[in-house]
Write a protein that holds these residues in place. Structure first.
Motif, PDB file in Angstrom:
ATOM      1  N   ILE A 215       0.857  -1.186   0.000  1.00 12.51           N
ATOM      2  CA  ILE A 215       0.000   0.000   0.000  1.00 12.51           C
ATOM      3  C   ILE A 215       0.889   1.231   0.000  1.00 12.51           C
ATOM      4  O   ILE A 215       1.864   1.308   0.748  1.00 12.51           O
ATOM      5  CB  ILE A 215      -0.961   0.004   1.216  1.00 12.51           C
ATOM      6  N   ARG A 216       0.581   2.176  -0.855  1.00  9.55           N
ATOM      7  CA  ARG A 216       1.364   3.409  -0.930  1.00  9.55           C
ATOM      8  C   ARG A 216       0.497   4.533  -1.471  1.00  9.55           C
ATOM      9  O   ARG A 216      -0.514   4.298  -2.147  1.00  9.55           O
ATOM     10  CB  ARG A 216       2.602   3.229  -1.812  1.00  9.55           C
ATOM     11  N   CYS A 217       0.912   5.750  -1.176  1.00 11.80           N
ATOM     12  CA  CYS A 217       0.191   6.942  -1.622  1.00 11.80           C
ATOM     13  C   CYS A 217       0.821   7.434  -2.923  1.00 11.80           C
ATOM     14  O   CYS A 217       2.029   7.666  -2.990  1.00 11.80           O
ATOM     15  CB  CYS A 217       0.250   8.022  -0.549  1.00 11.80           C
ATOM     16  N   ILE A 218       0.005   7.596  -3.949  1.00 10.52           N
ATOM     17  CA  ILE A 218       0.511   8.050  -5.245  1.00 10.52           C
ATOM     18  C   ILE A 218       0.068   9.478  -5.563  1.00 10.52           C
ATOM     19  O   ILE A 218       0.543  10.066  -6.534  1.00 10.52           O
ATOM     20  CB  ILE A 218       0.060   7.097  -6.375  1.00 10.52           C
ATOM     21  N   HIS A 219      -0.835  10.014  -4.746  1.00 12.09           N
ATOM     22  CA  HIS A 219      -1.275  11.398  -4.955  1.00 12.09           C
ATOM     23  C   HIS A 219      -1.759  11.952  -3.620  1.00 12.09           C
ATOM     24  O   HIS A 219      -2.548  11.307  -2.924  1.00 12.09           O
ATOM     25  CB  HIS A 219      -2.397  11.465  -5.993  1.00 12.09           C
ATOM     26  N   PHE A 220      -1.260  13.139  -3.266  1.00  4.38           N
ATOM     27  CA  PHE A 220      -1.645  13.752  -1.989  1.00  4.38           C
ATOM     28  C   PHE A 220      -1.858  15.244  -2.204  1.00  4.38           C
ATOM     29  O   PHE A 220      -0.920  15.985  -2.478  1.00  4.38           O
ATOM     30  CB  PHE A 220      -0.555  13.516  -0.937  1.00  4.38           C
ATOM     31  N   GLN A 221      -3.097  15.645  -2.112  1.00 12.60           N
ATOM     32  CA  GLN A 221      -3.471  17.054  -2.217  1.00 12.60           C
ATOM     33  C   GLN A 221      -4.704  17.264  -1.338  1.00 12.60           C
ATOM     34  O   GLN A 221      -5.832  17.150  -1.801  1.00 12.60           O
ATOM     35  CB  GLN A 221      -3.764  17.445  -3.671  1.00 12.60           C
ATOM     36  N   PRO A 222      -4.460  17.522  -0.037  1.00 14.32           N
ATOM     37  CA  PRO A 222      -5.581  17.590   0.916  1.00 14.32           C
ATOM     38  C   PRO A 222      -6.687  18.529   0.438  1.00 14.32           C
ATOM     39  O   PRO A 222      -6.402  19.586  -0.137  1.00 14.32           O
ATOM     40  CB  PRO A 222      -4.917  18.112   2.189  1.00 14.32           C
ATOM     41  N   PRO A 223      -7.954  18.097   0.617  1.00 12.72           N
ATOM     42  CA  PRO A 223      -8.369  16.892   1.355  1.00 12.72           C
ATOM     43  C   PRO A 223      -8.338  15.604   0.536  1.00 12.72           C
ATOM     44  O   PRO A 223      -8.637  14.547   1.058  1.00 12.72           O
ATOM     45  CB  PRO A 223      -9.805  17.233   1.745  1.00 12.72           C
ATOM     46  N   SER A 224      -7.992  15.678  -0.736  1.00  9.37           N
ATOM     47  CA  SER A 224      -8.020  14.485  -1.589  1.00  9.37           C
ATOM     48  C   SER A 224      -6.685  13.755  -1.537  1.00  9.37           C
ATOM     49  O   SER A 224      -5.622  14.375  -1.402  1.00  9.37           O
ATOM     50  CB  SER A 224      -8.344  14.878  -3.036  1.00  9.37           C
TER      51      SER A 224
END
Length: 335
Positions: A215-224
């Motif tokens: 599991i890993r994060c490929i996109h982070f732009q709060p809140p999305s």
């Protein structure tokens, strides 16, 4: 002798995958594919009608009040074999469905036709992983963990950073790795466990709880934010719950806005047929491609096994020669 429709159906036996759009139940997808296959198979040009010899009466010249009737032999088609009389040759085609997707999820859905249904069972019994893309949003909690559920809580999310999110994901993956080893029922100190881990076959025996292998994060732009997940024995509801629990670990809340399966075993999004290509011709091409890929994998695995055997035999021959040389030197020294 097989009819053209039967020969067409035999070319349709195997596995293929389609792209299931969100908001559509998997049963509707299966029924649409079955209808399309039935139409394609039954519209195959049929063989010419068989003919038979019949004696047909011919009206001759009238002589007085009596009529002379002559009979002649003629070859006529057997109308009882006409498709309009017998009906379509195939009344039903069973299409099997692999790992299901719920109505709100989308992505790769594996289907099987004919003997492909047996291959579907084998696919379920093997330890194949599936990849998903999860779209989440911080700040809201619902009763069913999706953005369409009833809102039960709203929170702030300004304190969440990608570094904190990555730490939570690493902790979650570590816990699942321990579960993977626990359910594998293999001694981790054995050679068997090492070989299975190298080949990627280490996994739970039979059914087990859902396990996240990556599991890993490929996109982070709060809140999305967007997560990429690789898992075993999962359900889409479980994946939505994972997004909810990640929000709780970050002292906030989160809902899942979308679940999309990008890979199911050897089937990927590039192999999936969209709605406009759910025709017998396109499905036949996808199944033929699957068979070709399967044959290539068998050939490559066979060649690897042969290479390993040759290397092992060469190692044994070299070892025997060295032993013989050492023994000869030892005898010479004793003399």
């Amino acid at each position: 002798m097989a009819t053209p429709a039967i020969r067409t159906f035999r070319r349709l036996e195997g596995l293929f995958c389609v792209y299931k759009p969100p908001g559509v139940h998997w049963k509707l997808v299966r029924d649409s594919v079955e209808t399309s296959l039935l139409k394609g198979v039954n519209t195959t040009p049929s063989r010419p009608l068989p003919r038979e010899i019949r004696f047909l009466p011919l009206q001759g010249n009238e002589t007085g009040t009596a009529k002379e009737i002559t009979v002649s032999a003629a070859s006529v088609p057997v109308l009882s074999k006409h498709p309009l009389v017998t009906g379509p040759e195939f009344q039903n085609i069973k299409v099997g469905v692999g790992h299901h997707l719920d109505a709100f999820s989308s992505g790769v859905l594996v289907l099987g036709v004919g003997n492909g249904n047996k291959a579907l069972n084998n696919l379920h019994q093997t330890r194949v992983t599936r990849d998903y893309t999860l779209e989440g949003e911080f700040g809201t909690a619902t009763d069913d963990f999706s953005h369409k559920g009833r809102v039960v809580e709203t929170t702030t999310y300004d304190h969440i950073t990608q570094e904190k999110l990555d730490k939570v994901l690493a902790m979650l993956q570590g816990a699942n790795q321990k579960a993977l080893l626990m359910y594998s029922r293999v001694d981790m100190r054995s050679q068997e466990a090492y070989e299975m881990a190298v080949q990627g076959l280490l996994g739970p025996e039979g059914k087990s709880l859902p396990i996240l292998t990556d599991i890993r994060c490929i996109h982070f732009q709060p809140p999305s934010f967007t997560l990429e997940v690789q898992c075993l024995n999962e359900t889409q509801k479980y994946l939505r719950k994972i997004v909810h629990e990640i929000g709780l670990e970050l002292r906030s809340t989160a809902v899942c806005k979308g679940v999309r399966r990008t890979r199911d075993g050897c089937f990927t999004l590039q192999d999936a047929l969209t709605r406009n290509h759910w025709t017998a011709t396109d499905i036949m091409g996808a199944i033929q491609q699957y068979h070709a890929t399967k044959k290539n994998k068998k050939k490559s695995s066979h060649s690897k096994n042969m290479d390993s055997r040759l290397q092992l035999e060469g190692f044994k021959i070299t070892t025997n020669e060295e032993n013989a040389t050492n023994q000869g030197e030892a005898v010479h020294t004793i003399k």
